[in-house]
Design a protein around this motif. Structure first.
Motif, PDB file in Angstrom:
ATOM      1  N   VAL A  11       0.826  -1.206   0.000  1.00 49.42           N
ATOM      2  CA  VAL A  11       0.000   0.000   0.000  1.00 49.42           C
ATOM      3  C   VAL A  11       0.862   1.259   0.000  1.00 49.42           C
ATOM      4  N   LYS A  12       1.988   1.195   0.729  1.00 47.93           N
ATOM      5  CA  LYS A  12       2.825   2.379   0.903  1.00 47.93           C
ATOM      6  C   LYS A  12       3.838   2.584  -0.233  1.00 47.93           C
ATOM      7  N   VAL A  13       4.572   1.507  -0.585  1.00 51.35           N
ATOM      8  CA  VAL A  13       5.678   1.691  -1.539  1.00 51.35           C
ATOM      9  C   VAL A  13       5.674   0.711  -2.708  1.00 51.35           C
ATOM     10  N   ARG A  14       4.824  -0.316  -2.662  1.00 48.59           N
ATOM     11  CA  ARG A  14       4.783  -1.358  -3.691  1.00 48.59           C
ATOM     12  C   ARG A  14       6.178  -1.879  -3.954  1.00 48.59           C
ATOM     13  N   ASN A  15       6.603  -1.988  -5.235  1.00 48.94           N
ATOM     14  CA  ASN A  15       7.933  -2.547  -5.493  1.00 48.94           C
ATOM     15  C   ASN A  15       8.948  -1.480  -5.885  1.00 48.94           C
ATOM     16  N   SER A  16       8.709  -0.238  -5.448  1.00 53.79           N
ATOM     17  CA  SER A  16       9.638   0.846  -5.762  1.00 53.79           C
ATOM     18  C   SER A  16      10.752   0.958  -4.728  1.00 53.79           C
ATOM     19  N   ALA A  17      10.606   0.296  -3.579  1.00 53.81           N
ATOM     20  CA  ALA A  17      11.581   0.404  -2.491  1.00 53.81           C
ATOM     21  C   ALA A  17      12.458  -0.846  -2.431  1.00 53.81           C
TER      22      ALA A  17
END
Length: 202
Positions: free
Chosen positions: A157-163
């Motif tokens: 919900v917060k960062v998906r797979n970008s982090a």
């Protein structure tokens, strides 16, 4: 009284609710699952489902089910596990749509029925990445394995797979510390908002 309710939910209620919701969900969406299965077979050669060993609660290994979104043997081609953008040529045409809409995750309802996963929880990592095996995770990161892995979770919900994985694990630990039916409900509804926000999805 509130603490008693939260304890019951963590011990029994969550598992029961997950089972009932996933069972009803599979029955309702069965026509959609059939359509997706046919499209995958028409679009590219290979099996309908992608199966892979993952780490679950307390580091136990289980086999996860997803709709196949990439060419066969994609893990051994190009960047391996790494998918840097939506233009990755290993992703099939149907697979690209399934990934953007997160429909590829629907077969994991089977994992929920088998009590290997939950609807809400930390995403289950593969057995060899980001750390090789459960016992190679730093002590602070092992907390995420105290609960069953989920189809969706706070990190999605917060960062998906970008982090990075370590950044996502920090969100997983926050989830473990705050697990409750209210928290799960918020994440459940926020998941739909995250799905429609196509940024950070590939």
């Amino acid at each position: 009284m509130r603490k008693e309710h939260e304890t019951f939910y963590k011990s029994y209620g969550k598992t029961l609710i997950d089972f009932l919701l996933s069972l009803v969900g599979l029955i309702i969406i069965s026509p959609l699952l059939l359509i997706i299965s046919l499209l995958i077979k028409i679009d590219s050669r290979g099996p309908i489902f992608f199966k892979q060993k993952r780490l679950g609660r307390n580091g136990e290994v289980f086999q996860i089910y997803k709709f196949r979104t990439m060419v066969v043997n994609a893990e051994n081609i190009g960047d391996g596990l790494s998918i840097k953008n939506e233009k990755d040529n290993r992703i099939t045409k149907v697979g690209g749509f399934l990934r953007k809409t997160s429909l590829d995750e629907l077969p994991q309802l089977i994992n929920v029925l088998r009590a290997e996963m939950a609807l809400i929880g930390p995403r289950p990592p593969v057995t060899y990445h980001p750390y090789k095996g459960y016992y190679n995770y730093p002590e602070w990161a092992q907390k995420r394995f105290e609960v069953r892995p989920g189809i969706t979770g706070l990190a999605q919900v917060k960062v998906r797979n970008s982090a990075t994985w370590d950044e996502r694990i920090k969100y997983d630990n926050i989830y473990v510390d705050n697990l409750s039916i209210i928290y799960d409900t918020k994440i459940f509804f926020n998941t739909f908002r995250a799905v429609f926000n196509k940024d950070k999805i590939y």
